[in-house]
Design a protein around this motif. Structure first.
Motif, PDB file in Angstrom:
ATOM      1  N   UNK A  77       0.885  -1.179   0.000  1.00  0.00           N
ATOM      2  CA  UNK A  77       0.000   0.000   0.000  1.00  0.00           C
ATOM      3  C   UNK A  77       0.915   1.218   0.000  1.00  0.00           C
ATOM      4  N   UNK A  78       1.017   1.900  -1.143  1.00  0.00           N
ATOM      5  CA  UNK A  78       1.993   2.970  -1.271  1.00  0.00           C
ATOM      6  C   UNK A  78       3.387   2.381  -1.091  1.00  0.00           C
ATOM      7  N   UNK A  79       4.168   2.998  -0.189  1.00  0.00           N
ATOM      8  CA  UNK A  79       5.530   2.481   0.032  1.00  0.00           C
ATOM      9  C   UNK A  79       5.567   1.439   1.148  1.00  0.00           C
ATOM     10  N   UNK A  80       4.428   1.241   1.798  1.00  0.00           N
ATOM     11  CA  UNK A  80       4.410   0.308   2.929  1.00  0.00           C
ATOM     12  C   UNK A  80       3.833  -1.044   2.522  1.00  0.00           C
ATOM     13  N   UNK A  81       4.050  -2.021   3.406  1.00  0.00           N
ATOM     14  CA  UNK A  81       3.424  -3.325   3.201  1.00  0.00           C
ATOM     15  C   UNK A  81       2.462  -3.568   4.331  1.00  0.00           C
ATOM     16  N   UNK A  82       1.229  -3.911   4.000  1.00  0.00           N
ATOM     17  CA  UNK A  82       0.228  -4.187   5.030  1.00  0.00           C
ATOM     18  C   UNK A  82       0.042  -5.693   5.168  1.00  0.00           C
ATOM     19  N   UNK A  83      -0.084  -6.114   6.431  1.00  0.00           N
ATOM     20  CA  UNK A  83      -0.343  -7.536   6.686  1.00  0.00           C
ATOM     21  C   UNK A  83      -1.842  -7.779   6.710  1.00  0.00           C
ATOM     22  N   UNK A  84      -2.262  -8.745   5.951  1.00  0.00           N
ATOM     23  CA  UNK A  84      -3.689  -9.096   5.921  1.00  0.00           C
ATOM     24  C   UNK A  84      -3.814 -10.607   6.142  1.00  0.00           C
ATOM     25  N   UNK A  85      -4.807 -10.994   6.939  1.00  0.00           N
ATOM     26  CA  UNK A  85      -5.074 -12.410   7.158  1.00  0.00           C
ATOM     27  C   UNK A  85      -6.269 -12.803   6.287  1.00  0.00           C
ATOM     28  N   UNK A  86      -5.998 -13.638   5.287  1.00  0.00           N
ATOM     29  CA  UNK A  86      -7.089 -14.153   4.454  1.00  0.00           C
ATOM     30  C   UNK A  86      -7.696 -15.357   5.191  1.00  0.00           C
ATOM     31  N   UNK A  87      -9.004 -15.374   5.327  1.00  0.00           N
ATOM     32  CA  UNK A  87      -9.670 -16.485   6.019  1.00  0.00           C
ATOM     33  C   UNK A  87     -10.592 -17.219   5.056  1.00  0.00           C
ATOM     34  N   UNK A  88     -10.207 -18.429   4.725  1.00  0.00           N
ATOM     35  CA  UNK A  88     -11.089 -19.291   3.926  1.00  0.00           C
ATOM     36  C   UNK A  88     -12.016 -19.985   4.926  1.00  0.00           C
ATOM     37  N   UNK A  89     -13.271 -20.184   4.547  1.00  0.00           N
ATOM     38  CA  UNK A  89     -14.225 -20.677   5.559  1.00  0.00           C
ATOM     39  C   UNK A  89     -15.055 -21.847   5.039  1.00  0.00           C
ATOM     40  N   UNK A  90     -15.883 -22.350   5.922  1.00  0.00           N
ATOM     41  CA  UNK A  90     -16.751 -23.494   5.589  1.00  0.00           C
ATOM     42  C   UNK A  90     -17.945 -23.007   4.764  1.00  0.00           C
ATOM     43  N   UNK A  91     -18.303 -23.764   3.744  1.00  0.00           N
ATOM     44  CA  UNK A  91     -19.448 -23.386   2.904  1.00  0.00           C
ATOM     45  C   UNK A  91     -20.746 -23.417   3.693  1.00  0.00           C
ATOM     46  N   UNK A  92     -21.535 -22.385   3.468  1.00  0.00           N
ATOM     47  CA  UNK A  92     -22.800 -22.277   4.198  1.00  0.00           C
ATOM     48  C   UNK A  92     -23.905 -22.855   3.311  1.00  0.00           C
ATOM     49  N   UNK A  93     -24.898 -23.470   3.943  1.00  0.00           N
ATOM     50  CA  UNK A  93     -26.015 -24.027   3.164  1.00  0.00           C
ATOM     51  C   UNK A  93     -27.341 -23.552   3.749  1.00  0.00           C
ATOM     52  N   UNK A  94     -28.376 -23.658   2.936  1.00  0.00           N
ATOM     53  CA  UNK A  94     -29.724 -23.452   3.478  1.00  0.00           C
ATOM     54  C   UNK A  94     -30.093 -24.721   4.238  1.00  0.00           C
ATOM     55  N   UNK A  95     -30.822 -24.575   5.316  1.00  0.00           N
ATOM     56  CA  UNK A  95     -31.267 -25.756   6.057  1.00  0.00           C
ATOM     57  C   UNK A  95     -30.194 -26.292   6.988  1.00  0.00           C
ATOM     58  N   UNK A  96     -30.409 -27.527   7.438  1.00  0.00           N
ATOM     59  CA  UNK A  96     -29.549 -28.106   8.475  1.00  0.00           C
ATOM     60  C   UNK A  96     -28.765 -29.276   7.886  1.00  0.00           C
ATOM     61  N   UNK A  97     -27.442 -29.212   7.975  1.00  0.00           N
ATOM     62  CA  UNK A  97     -26.630 -30.295   7.423  1.00  0.00           C
ATOM     63  C   UNK A  97     -26.704 -31.527   8.323  1.00  0.00           C
ATOM     64  N   UNK A  98     -26.784 -32.748   7.727  1.00  0.00           N
ATOM     65  CA  UNK A  98     -26.902 -33.952   8.570  1.00  0.00           C
ATOM     66  C   UNK A  98     -25.667 -34.248   9.419  1.00  0.00           C
ATOM     67  N   UNK A  99     -24.489 -33.791   9.009  1.00  0.00           N
ATOM     68  CA  UNK A  99     -23.270 -34.114   9.781  1.00  0.00           C
ATOM     69  C   UNK A  99     -22.980 -33.036  10.811  1.00  0.00           C
ATOM     70  N   UNK A 100     -22.773 -33.474  12.036  1.00  0.00           N
ATOM     71  CA  UNK A 100     -22.580 -32.511  13.124  1.00  0.00           C
ATOM     72  C   UNK A 100     -21.300 -31.686  12.957  1.00  0.00           C
ATOM     73  N   UNK A 101     -20.219 -32.311  12.421  1.00  0.00           N
ATOM     74  CA  UNK A 101     -18.984 -31.513  12.281  1.00  0.00           C
ATOM     75  C   UNK A 101     -19.129 -30.410  11.227  1.00  0.00           C
ATOM     76  N   UNK A 102     -19.970 -30.649  10.220  1.00  0.00           N
ATOM     77  CA  UNK A 102     -20.223 -29.587   9.226  1.00  0.00           C
ATOM     78  C   UNK A 102     -21.074 -28.493   9.876  1.00  0.00           C
TER      79      UNK A 102
END
Ligand SMILES: Nc1nc2c(ncn2[C@@H]2O[C@H](COP(=O)(O)OP(=O)(O)OP(=O)(O)O)[C@@H](O)[C@H]2O)c(=O)[nH]1
Ligand SMILES: [Mg+2]
Length: 204
Positions: A77-102
């Motif tokens: 960013x300009x002359x500086x470097x900014x640290x950013x944490x990219x967060x990949x996440x779990x896909x969201x669904x409509x309704x209730x998923x049958x597996x508890x870990x999901x």
């Protein structure tokens, strides 16, 4: 100071993980260092080449990701470097998923959204031409848009724009959400990445 967190959210299989990996590469990462945080609090660190990360972390079957995957990147960013944490996440669904870990992983994702300054809401626009917009989007996409669109760090990423017919999907998405910023991208071919980077920089 804590790094700015940028979460990628959306329905399962829209391309969140492939985008996270290829965007990190675009920002200069030769090795993808991932910290996976599971809903039970376990943290596991792994390093991958780009190819390995794509092979091991993405899949054509739904619900490959069942945790939060953190990837630290730096953005000039300009002359500086900014640290950013990219967060990949779990896909969201409509309704209730049958597996508890999901279900737990979805709940972990939803709780995290609130804390993140930047929200990249990914939508697969490749199937809209066949299924129509309302069937392609989930109720959950409307809920995310309602929740997040009042915030400045919110953008919709219309993914898989490389697939024929996706332009139609993009146009329909723009008609449905006229007030939202929508950036067309291809996670696979790294299209639209400069626009996403510029959006992130504006919202750091
Ligand atoms: N043609 C094309 N395929 C893509 C694109 N982005 C992702 N894919 C494919 O879509 C499938 C799902 O990609 P992922 O990155 O695993 O999707 P995800 O959103 O992380 O899925 P979950 O982890 O299950 O929520 C994979 O087969 C990818 O190769 C794209 O821009 N174009
Ligand atoms: Mg994934």
């Amino acid at each position: 100071m804590k790094d700015v967190e940028c979460i990628i959210i959306g329905k399962t299989n829209v391309g969140k993980t492939l985008f996270a990996i290829n965007f990190a590469e675009y920002l200069g990462c030769k090795v993808i260092k991932v910290t996976s945080i599971y809903p039970d609090g376990r943290q596991i660190e792994n390093s991958f080449t780009i190819r390995e990360a794509i092979l091991q972390l993405t899949n054509e079957k739904p619900h490959k990701t069942r945790c939060l995957n953190k990837i630290a990147v730096t953005i000039p960013v300009g002359k500086k470097k900014k640290h950013v944490m990219i967060l990949d996440s779990t896909g969201i669904i409509d309704g209730i998923h049958p597996e508890s870990n999901v279900r737990k992983a979805i709940s972990q994702t939803l709780a995290k959204i609130r804390e993140c300054k930047i929200i990249l809401h990914m939508i697969d626009v490749s199937n809209v031409i066949n299924r129509g917009l309302v069937n392609s989007l989930g109720e959950v996409d409307y809920q995310i848009a309602n929740f997040a669109q009042m915030r400045t760090g919110y953008v919709m990423l219309a993914n898989k724009i490389d697939i024929p017919g996706s332009e139609t999907g993009l146009n329909k998405l723009r008609e449905e959400f006229p007030a939202n910023l929508i950036l067309p991208i291809s996670a696979l071919y790294k299209r639209g990445f400069k626009e996403v980077k510029d959006f992130v920089i504006r919202n750091i």
